[in-house]
Design a protein around this motif. Sequence first.
Motif, PDB file in Angstrom:
ATOM      1  N   ILE A  39      -4.106  -7.283  -4.474  1.00 35.51           N
ATOM      2  CA  ILE A  39      -2.907  -6.466  -4.293  1.00 35.51           C
ATOM      3  C   ILE A  39      -3.092  -5.645  -3.028  1.00 35.51           C
ATOM      4  O   ILE A  39      -3.976  -4.794  -2.964  1.00 35.51           O
ATOM      5  CB  ILE A  39      -2.675  -5.538  -5.501  1.00 35.51           C
ATOM      6  CG1 ILE A  39      -2.417  -6.375  -6.761  1.00 35.51           C
ATOM      7  CG2 ILE A  39      -1.496  -4.598  -5.244  1.00 35.51           C
ATOM      8  CD1 ILE A  39      -2.303  -5.540  -8.034  1.00 35.51           C
ATOM      9  N   HIS A  40      -2.288  -5.926  -2.022  1.00 38.46           N
ATOM     10  CA  HIS A  40      -2.414  -5.216  -0.759  1.00 38.46           C
ATOM     11  C   HIS A  40      -1.690  -3.886  -0.792  1.00 38.46           C
ATOM     12  O   HIS A  40      -2.234  -2.857  -0.407  1.00 38.46           O
ATOM     13  CB  HIS A  40      -1.879  -6.065   0.394  1.00 38.46           C
ATOM     14  CG  HIS A  40      -1.924  -5.360   1.719  1.00 38.46           C
ATOM     15  ND1 HIS A  40      -0.814  -4.749   2.275  1.00 38.46           N
ATOM     16  CD2 HIS A  40      -2.944  -5.141   2.589  1.00 38.46           C
ATOM     17  CE1 HIS A  40      -1.153  -4.195   3.421  1.00 38.46           C
ATOM     18  NE2 HIS A  40      -2.433  -4.413   3.638  1.00 38.46           N
ATOM     19  N   SER A  41      -0.420  -3.897  -1.244  1.00 33.60           N
ATOM     20  CA  SER A  41       0.382  -2.679  -1.231  1.00 33.60           C
ATOM     21  C   SER A  41       1.435  -2.708  -2.322  1.00 33.60           C
ATOM     22  O   SER A  41       2.006  -3.763  -2.611  1.00 33.60           O
ATOM     23  CB  SER A  41       1.076  -2.509   0.128  1.00 33.60           C
ATOM     24  OG  SER A  41       2.008  -1.437   0.102  1.00 33.60           O
ATOM     25  N   THR A  42       1.669  -1.548  -2.930  1.00 33.06           N
ATOM     26  CA  THR A  42       2.792  -1.384  -3.851  1.00 33.06           C
ATOM     27  C   THR A  42       3.707  -0.268  -3.362  1.00 33.06           C
ATOM     28  O   THR A  42       4.456   0.322  -4.153  1.00 33.06           O
ATOM     29  CB  THR A  42       2.291  -1.075  -5.279  1.00 33.06           C
ATOM     30  OG1 THR A  42       1.442   0.084  -5.245  1.00 33.06           O
ATOM     31  CG2 THR A  42       1.523  -2.246  -5.862  1.00 33.06           C
ATOM     32  N   ALA A  43       3.679   0.026  -2.065  1.00 31.35           N
ATOM     33  CA  ALA A  43       4.496   1.109  -1.507  1.00 31.35           C
ATOM     34  C   ALA A  43       5.979   0.865  -1.735  1.00 31.35           C
ATOM     35  O   ALA A  43       6.740   1.801  -2.007  1.00 31.35           O
ATOM     36  CB  ALA A  43       4.212   1.265  -0.018  1.00 31.35           C
ATOM     37  N   LEU A  44       6.414  -0.375  -1.636  1.00 34.05           N
ATOM     38  CA  LEU A  44       7.827  -0.701  -1.785  1.00 34.05           C
ATOM     39  C   LEU A  44       8.186  -1.119  -3.197  1.00 34.05           C
ATOM     40  O   LEU A  44       9.366  -1.273  -3.517  1.00 34.05           O
ATOM     41  CB  LEU A  44       8.211  -1.816  -0.813  1.00 34.05           C
ATOM     42  CG  LEU A  44       8.151  -1.452   0.678  1.00 34.05           C
ATOM     43  CD1 LEU A  44       8.297  -2.697   1.541  1.00 34.05           C
ATOM     44  CD2 LEU A  44       9.239  -0.442   1.018  1.00 34.05           C
ATOM     45  N   GLU A 354       5.520  -2.323   9.152  1.00 32.80           N
ATOM     46  CA  GLU A 354       4.669  -1.155   8.897  1.00 32.80           C
ATOM     47  C   GLU A 354       5.489   0.118   8.817  1.00 32.80           C
ATOM     48  O   GLU A 354       5.186   1.015   8.016  1.00 32.80           O
ATOM     49  CB  GLU A 354       3.600  -1.053   9.982  1.00 32.80           C
ATOM     50  CG  GLU A 354       2.511  -2.114   9.845  1.00 32.80           C
ATOM     51  CD  GLU A 354       1.687  -2.284  11.110  1.00 32.80           C
ATOM     52  OE1 GLU A 354       1.972  -1.569  12.109  1.00 32.80           O
ATOM     53  OE2 GLU A 354       0.781  -3.137  11.110  1.00 32.80           O
ATOM     54  N   GLN A 355       6.551   0.212   9.623  1.00 33.91           N
ATOM     55  CA  GLN A 355       7.401   1.396   9.574  1.00 33.91           C
ATOM     56  C   GLN A 355       8.128   1.485   8.239  1.00 33.91           C
ATOM     57  O   GLN A 355       8.237   2.567   7.653  1.00 33.91           O
ATOM     58  CB  GLN A 355       8.414   1.366  10.727  1.00 33.91           C
ATOM     59  CG  GLN A 355       9.237   2.646  10.841  1.00 33.91           C
ATOM     60  CD  GLN A 355       8.374   3.865  11.102  1.00 33.91           C
ATOM     61  OE1 GLN A 355       7.614   3.906  12.066  1.00 33.91           O
ATOM     62  NE2 GLN A 355       8.469   4.878  10.235  1.00 33.91           N
ATOM     63  N   ARG A 356       8.608   0.341   7.729  1.00 29.68           N
ATOM     64  CA  ARG A 356       9.305   0.375   6.439  1.00 29.68           C
ATOM     65  C   ARG A 356       8.348   0.785   5.327  1.00 29.68           C
ATOM     66  O   ARG A 356       8.696   1.591   4.449  1.00 29.68           O
ATOM     67  CB  ARG A 356       9.927  -0.996   6.119  1.00 29.68           C
ATOM     68  CG  ARG A 356      10.699  -0.938   4.810  1.00 29.68           C
ATOM     69  CD  ARG A 356      11.556  -2.140   4.530  1.00 29.68           C
ATOM     70  NE  ARG A 356      12.297  -1.881   3.292  1.00 29.68           N
ATOM     71  CZ  ARG A 356      12.271  -2.656   2.216  1.00 29.68           C
ATOM     72  NH1 ARG A 356      11.595  -3.794   2.230  1.00 29.68           N
ATOM     73  NH2 ARG A 356      12.935  -2.327   1.134  1.00 29.68           N
ATOM     74  N   MET A 357       7.122   0.260   5.346  1.00 30.22           N
ATOM     75  CA  MET A 357       6.147   0.648   4.327  1.00 30.22           C
ATOM     76  C   MET A 357       5.755   2.118   4.451  1.00 30.22           C
ATOM     77  O   MET A 357       5.610   2.816   3.443  1.00 30.22           O
ATOM     78  CB  MET A 357       4.924  -0.269   4.396  1.00 30.22           C
ATOM     79  CG  MET A 357       5.188  -1.691   3.906  1.00 30.22           C
ATOM     80  SD  MET A 357       3.707  -2.703   3.823  1.00 30.22           S
ATOM     81  CE  MET A 357       3.535  -3.203   5.552  1.00 30.22           C
ATOM     82  N   ALA A 358       5.591   2.592   5.676  1.00 25.09           N
ATOM     83  CA  ALA A 358       5.243   4.004   5.899  1.00 25.09           C
ATOM     84  C   ALA A 358       6.350   4.918   5.407  1.00 25.09           C
ATOM     85  O   ALA A 358       6.082   5.961   4.786  1.00 25.09           O
ATOM     86  CB  ALA A 358       4.957   4.242   7.370  1.00 25.09           C
ATOM     87  N   ASP A 359       7.594   4.541   5.679  1.00 23.09           N
ATOM     88  CA  ASP A 359       8.727   5.348   5.210  1.00 23.09           C
ATOM     89  C   ASP A 359       8.744   5.421   3.687  1.00 23.09           C
ATOM     90  O   ASP A 359       9.036   6.469   3.088  1.00 23.09           O
ATOM     91  CB  ASP A 359      10.038   4.762   5.725  1.00 23.09           C
ATOM     92  CG  ASP A 359      10.222   4.933   7.234  1.00 23.09           C
ATOM     93  OD1 ASP A 359       9.471   5.747   7.823  1.00 23.09           O
ATOM     94  OD2 ASP A 359      11.089   4.256   7.796  1.00 23.09           O
ATOM     95  N   ALA A 360       8.433   4.286   3.037  1.00 24.13           N
ATOM     96  CA  ALA A 360       8.422   4.258   1.578  1.00 24.13           C
ATOM     97  C   ALA A 360       7.308   5.139   1.027  1.00 24.13           C
ATOM     98  O   ALA A 360       7.514   5.866   0.043  1.00 24.13           O
ATOM     99  CB  ALA A 360       8.248   2.818   1.088  1.00 24.13           C
ATOM    100  N   ARG A 361       6.136   5.093   1.633  1.00 19.73           N
ATOM    101  CA  ARG A 361       5.033   5.952   1.180  1.00 19.73           C
ATOM    102  C   ARG A 361       5.377   7.425   1.359  1.00 19.73           C
ATOM    103  O   ARG A 361       5.040   8.251   0.516  1.00 19.73           O
ATOM    104  CB  ARG A 361       3.752   5.602   1.930  1.00 19.73           C
ATOM    105  CG  ARG A 361       3.073   4.321   1.450  1.00 19.73           C
ATOM    106  CD  ARG A 361       1.693   4.165   2.041  1.00 19.73           C
ATOM    107  NE  ARG A 361       1.747   3.903   3.470  1.00 19.73           N
ATOM    108  CZ  ARG A 361       1.793   2.701   4.017  1.00 19.73           C
ATOM    109  NH1 ARG A 361       1.772   1.624   3.224  1.00 19.73           N
ATOM    110  NH2 ARG A 361       1.831   2.541   5.323  1.00 19.73           N
ATOM    111  N   ALA A 362       6.051   7.741   2.465  1.00 17.98           N
ATOM    112  CA  ALA A 362       6.430   9.139   2.724  1.00 17.98           C
ATOM    113  C   ALA A 362       7.407   9.659   1.674  1.00 17.98           C
ATOM    114  O   ALA A 362       7.357  10.826   1.292  1.00 17.98           O
ATOM    115  CB  ALA A 362       7.020   9.264   4.127  1.00 17.98           C
TER     116      ALA A 362
END
Length: 363
Positions: A39-44, A354-362
């Motif tokens: 599992i790499h990311s669950t930010a979204l 990366e910007q979409r994932m960063a926005d979701a984490r924020a």
Amino acid sequence: MTDVTDGVLHTLFHSDQGGHEQVVLCQDRASGLKAVIAIHSTALGPALGGTRFHPYASEEEAVADALNLARGMSYKNALAGLDHGGGKAVIIGDPEAFEGDRRTELLLSYGRSVASLGGRYVTACDVGTYVADMDVVARECRWTTGRSPENGGAGDSSVLTSFGVFQGMRASAQHLWGDPTLRGRKVGVAGVGKVGHHLVGHLLADGARVVITDVREESVRRITEQHPEVAVVADTEALIRTEGLDIYAPCALGGALNDDTVPVLTASVVCGAANNQLAHPGVEKDLADRSILYAPDYVVNAGGVIQVADELDGFDFERCRAKAARIFDTTLAIFARAKSDGIPPAAAADRIAEQRMADARAR
């Protein structure tokens, strides 16, 4: 975790594809299951990605592939506009050696492993697994997509995968030649299996001249029997050197673009269905230096994941096809970003994802 060797630990903690949230090694001696879920990311949202069944030479190789593929799924899902993170699973073994009851038992065990993650990872088909396999996995795990219509699924995801790649090709033609059509263009397709044979149909319908190759004779024969106008070459090396080739479409396994193939590639565009086409960082710059337009693989091959994601909410083919058609616009936007930032398209695609994932984490 079971039977974790020093080599596997080294791959986990020293991979250049870092930043993964979770890696699970699964083993069931009774069924013969040995698998890796990354599992790499669950930010979204919950991680979504297929299950690859492949005879890896070692556990280290399997882990490295799972890590790389999971990271790619995070970027793919982000650019496809899906509310899913990225994950991937690999089953270690020869899929042809598991048939009948033996395959069923292995898949049921694998389903229990996925279910143990409580929905953090949603699985689907990939190389070596099929719709019938997902029907079996779903008997133990409700977080399973890519099932048959008879079992509440959408069926074969390769249909929309090929359609998305075709949209990426149209966008490439628009960007490079000013017209979103492949009419009169020579397109070389390496790998005419689940996705490639559908892609050939789209290309011929659009008026392209098609050249193919595949290591499996039966796959080539299926194409030539349906479309006798298609030309065949012996292997990928011959294909990439084909005179007058406009577009090269890698549609088999990854690593197709490397230090050996890029210098001799005759095509002006690379756009195909295979995952992880760039063998290592820097290949994207080598392509740009040769003025070869690269449509990032995880952008153009997202039609399949769009389809399986839709299955979770009640599948509607026309809704999915409309979403997959947007790959045309996404690909054009990436080319525009690459030009404005003075970077290769692969780097531009990464920045947008990366910007979409960063926005979701924020948030």
